[in-house]
Each structure stands twice: as C-alpha cells, then as structure tokens.
Design a protein around this motif. Sequence first.
Motif, PDB file in Angstrom:
ATOM      1  N   GLN A   1       0.851  -1.183   0.000  1.00 25.60           N
ATOM      2  CA  GLN A   1       0.000   0.000   0.000  1.00 25.60           C
ATOM      3  C   GLN A   1       0.885   1.230   0.000  1.00 25.60           C
ATOM      4  O   GLN A   1       1.879   1.300   0.732  1.00 25.60           O
ATOM      5  CB  GLN A   1      -0.916   0.009   1.227  1.00 25.60           C
ATOM      6  N   CYS A   2       0.535   2.201  -0.830  1.00 31.08           N
ATOM      7  CA  CYS A   2       1.325   3.427  -0.955  1.00 31.08           C
ATOM      8  C   CYS A   2       0.458   4.618  -0.573  1.00 31.08           C
ATOM      9  O   CYS A   2      -0.621   4.810  -1.144  1.00 31.08           O
ATOM     10  CB  CYS A   2       1.831   3.605  -2.388  1.00 31.08           C
TER      11      CYS A   2
ATOM     12  N   LEU B   1      -2.730   4.142  -2.766  1.00 29.43           N
ATOM     13  CA  LEU B   1      -2.651   3.141  -3.820  1.00 29.43           C
ATOM     14  C   LEU B   1      -2.478   1.764  -3.197  1.00 29.43           C
ATOM     15  O   LEU B   1      -1.792   1.625  -2.183  1.00 29.43           O
ATOM     16  CB  LEU B   1      -1.485   3.431  -4.770  1.00 29.43           C
ATOM     17  N   LYS B   2      -3.082   0.769  -3.788  1.00 33.55           N
ATOM     18  CA  LYS B   2      -2.934  -0.605  -3.318  1.00 33.55           C
ATOM     19  C   LYS B   2      -2.648  -1.503  -4.516  1.00 33.55           C
ATOM     20  O   LYS B   2      -3.020  -1.179  -5.651  1.00 33.55           O
ATOM     21  CB  LYS B   2      -4.209  -1.073  -2.599  1.00 33.55           C
ATOM     22  N   ASN B   3      -1.982  -2.621  -4.259  1.00 34.91           N
ATOM     23  CA  ASN B   3      -1.700  -3.522  -5.376  1.00 34.91           C
ATOM     24  C   ASN B   3      -2.961  -4.292  -5.764  1.00 34.91           C
ATOM     25  O   ASN B   3      -3.755  -4.712  -4.902  1.00 34.91           O
ATOM     26  CB  ASN B   3      -0.559  -4.483  -5.034  1.00 34.91           C
TER      27      ASN B   3
ATOM     28  N   LEU C   1      -0.676  -1.290  -9.431  1.00 38.14           N
ATOM     29  CA  LEU C   1      -1.252  -0.433  -8.396  1.00 38.14           C
ATOM     30  C   LEU C   1      -2.483   0.280  -8.929  1.00 38.14           C
ATOM     31  O   LEU C   1      -2.479   0.816 -10.041  1.00 38.14           O
ATOM     32  CB  LEU C   1      -0.227   0.608  -7.917  1.00 38.14           C
ATOM     33  N   VAL C   2      -3.543   0.275  -8.109  1.00 41.68           N
ATOM     34  CA  VAL C   2      -4.781   0.999  -8.409  1.00 41.68           C
ATOM     35  C   VAL C   2      -5.123   1.852  -7.191  1.00 41.68           C
ATOM     36  O   VAL C   2      -4.565   1.672  -6.103  1.00 41.68           O
ATOM     37  CB  VAL C   2      -5.938   0.036  -8.737  1.00 41.68           C
ATOM     38  N   ALA C   3      -6.057   2.779  -7.379  1.00 43.15           N
ATOM     39  CA  ALA C   3      -6.458   3.664  -6.278  1.00 43.15           C
ATOM     40  C   ALA C   3      -7.313   2.909  -5.274  1.00 43.15           C
ATOM     41  O   ALA C   3      -8.174   2.109  -5.639  1.00 43.15           O
ATOM     42  CB  ALA C   3      -7.219   4.867  -6.831  1.00 43.15           C
ATOM     43  N   SER C   4      -7.048   3.170  -4.004  1.00 43.95           N
ATOM     44  CA  SER C   4      -7.851   2.612  -2.914  1.00 43.95           C
ATOM     45  C   SER C   4      -8.729   3.737  -2.368  1.00 43.95           C
ATOM     46  O   SER C   4      -8.230   4.673  -1.732  1.00 43.95           O
ATOM     47  CB  SER C   4      -6.940   2.057  -1.812  1.00 43.95           C
TER      48      SER C   4
ATOM     49  N   ILE D   1      -2.646   2.561 -12.321  1.00 46.14           N
ATOM     50  CA  ILE D   1      -1.839   3.776 -12.298  1.00 46.14           C
ATOM     51  C   ILE D   1      -0.356   3.461 -12.480  1.00 46.14           C
ATOM     52  O   ILE D   1       0.377   4.233 -13.097  1.00 46.14           O
ATOM     53  CB  ILE D   1      -2.086   4.531 -10.973  1.00 46.14           C
TER      54      ILE D   1
ATOM     55  N   TYR E   1       3.678   3.996 -16.077  1.00 51.23           N
ATOM     56  CA  TYR E   1       2.983   4.833 -15.100  1.00 51.23           C
ATOM     57  C   TYR E   1       2.114   5.855 -15.820  1.00 51.23           C
ATOM     58  O   TYR E   1       2.315   6.164 -16.993  1.00 51.23           O
ATOM     59  CB  TYR E   1       3.981   5.540 -14.177  1.00 51.23           C
TER      60      TYR E   1
END
Length: 414
Positions: A257-258, A324-326, A356-359, A375, A390
């Motif tokens: 998670q970012c 962001l989460k995987n 990675l996609v938006a959480s 993303i 990206y």
Amino acid sequence: MSFKSIVRELKEMKDGIGNISRRGIEGKHWRRRTRSYIAPDQGPLSGALQQGQWANLPPELLLDIIQRVEESETSWPARNVVVFCASVCKSWRDITKEIVKTPEECGRLTFPISLKQPGPRDSPIQCFIRRDRATSTFLLYFGLTPSEGSSDKLLLAARRIRRPTSTDFVISLVADDFSRASCTYVGKLRSNFLGTKFTIYDSQPPYDTGAVQPNSRSSRRFHSKQVSPRVPACNYSVATISYELNVLRTRGPRRMQCAMHSIPISSIQEGGTAPTPTSFPQSFDEQFSPSPGRRKKDPVTDICSTSLSEPLAPVQGSGDPLILKNKAPRWHEHLQCWCLNFRGRVTVASVKNFQLVASVEPAHNVSPVEQDKVILQFGKIGKDIFTMDYRYPLSAFHAFAICLSSFDTKPACE
C-alpha cells in the motif's frame, strides 16, 4: 535556409557552447578542486549564449521555428533538438518553455522537470529498468524495451546503499554521480530494518502545499555552508510504502500500500488536478558545476534524513492523500500460479511483479473507471530487465521510487 539546416546548425552551436563551458569551468576551478561546495557557473557561458547569431531573431520567426521543431521531434533521441533550442539563449529558453507542454498534456518527456510532473491521463508512459547487480545500481530508461544499441534515453538512476538498520536508494539524474550534495540529486528511498516500510524523500518541497521545511539538524542533506544557497539542503517526505507481513507465507503474493502524501485524493476525482512543479529549486536552467575533482574522489556517504517515525508533510487544504494498493492477482488452476493481466508488458513470473490501483472509499466520489485504472505496473521481462508503466497522477520520480522498493530484500513479506 531549410529547416534541416537550422536544426543542424543548432546542434553545432550546442556542441560549441559545451566546449566553451567546459574550458571555462576547468580554468575557473582548477585551484579549488578539493573543495566540497557547489557554485553557479558565471564564466563565459552566459556571454556566449547571449551573443549567439540566433539570439536576435524576431519573436514571430523564433516561435514558428521552435513550434516546428517541437512538433516534428516527438521521440528520443531526436527530441534532443528541443532541448538544444532551450540552450541557445534566454529568449529561446523562455519561448521553448511556453511551447513544450507537461507530460499530462502531451504525453512526452522533454526537460528534467518532466520527471517530477504527473504522467498522461489516457495512456501510460512506458519505461524499463535495468539492474546492475555488481554496482547495485538501477537505471530507468524511456522506451518499450532495451534497444540493441546504446541510444536508450536515461531518465533516472539509483544506487542501493545497505546500512546496519536500513537500506537507502539514492536517486539521481545521472548514472555516475550519486552524491547528495550534487545538483543532480532528486531524492531517495529509505527502508526500515525489516524491509516492510519505505519512505520516499524528495529534494524539493511538495509543490504548492505550504510544507514547512524541517528545522532539525538530522533532516539536512549536508551542511548549509557547503553549497550555494540556491541548492536545497533538506529532504522532504512525500510518500510511504508499506508491505504486509507474511512470515508464514500463508497469504499469497506480496501485499503493498502506498500513501502519496503529496498527492490529494481529489486529483483523481472529476475535475481534479495533481500538483505540478514547474522548475527545480536549484534552477537547472542555470548551469551548476561541481568541482572537476569531486566526482571521482567523493564516496557516497551517509547524510541522515528525517526519521521514519516523524510525521510526513500533509497535503494542506486538499483533504485526504491518495492511497494506492496492489491489484489482487487471481489463481490460475491450469498454470498453478497467481496471475495478472499485464497486457503483454510482463513476460517472466516474479514475486516483484505488481499493479497499483487507487484505494478509495464511497465518500470520495471517485468514478468506477478511475478506480479500475492501473496507475502503475511493474514486472520482469528478462534477466535484470523490468518494465515500468505509469500514468497520472504519479510522476516518473514517484513511480521509480515505488518500483525500487520491490528490489529490496523482504524476508518477512514473502
């Protein structure tokens, strides 16, 4: 004069200016090669630029020339000509900056500051990373895959430095200078002892966020008297990357998670925008020149940054940060492995591969299309070769730093 003749003469002029600049630097600094500070070059370079034969062109003609150059040279290495136009003199540089758009608008990388600006919204910018195990370096290139020659465009470079309690990845604009006192330094990535948490540090404060520069001595990259006042002397925490513990290896692939503290969640909402810097604080347009003897003599030394435990600079006035989460892979019964659809950009199975996609939460009002949009994706295509694609709202710097975290050893996560 034909258009090709103009372009050819620009290249010759750029080569001549470079020779003048090198001679001026060597003559000016030969007595101070052992000093450790960086000073702006105020030698004959500026005079040579202002007195060039192209400096007094009518603005309308100059605008037309640079527009034609920018429209015709859309890929590297041919796009070097656009950079040459910005190097002729101040008037050329100002007009070139007005014509060249950001990656979000045109989908192209031109100047170094493009690496700190968000990528395009529609289609990703495709790059690849080459790892050198012998030197612990990682080179980010622009392009689909490595070419047979040496014409690949280098975007960023990083060197891994292992320490007793952490690991640092120092990120630079060049592949042969990783000193934090250099004007080519753009940031770094630092891990904790277990390799489960990483912090991305930027050499400049988050754009237009009002972030307060830390006053603690530990946050400084180097002593403020050793450099020109225009070179930033701090690292700014802009994001954190966390990997979920998986000591017993019962939870499948890595989970990460970012938290992008410098990018608000509103950037992916309808009508939202992401912070877009327009220049480096140390003014790359003005030539900063390290002492000639410094590059080979100075090793990469440890200069402490803000502690991982210190709070990060929030995005002021912009609400929650982007998380962001995987993307969760699916189990393939026939292949007996976890799979993701990389659309042909990844060909080798690896624990490092991710998307990675938006959480987001329902209260954030983010459309389903934006929630499903990948993303950032990263994956292996060969021995020590990895692809990195990206898009908005991440920049090349953010994406590269996130991918570097995948290279660090994580015994507690896999």
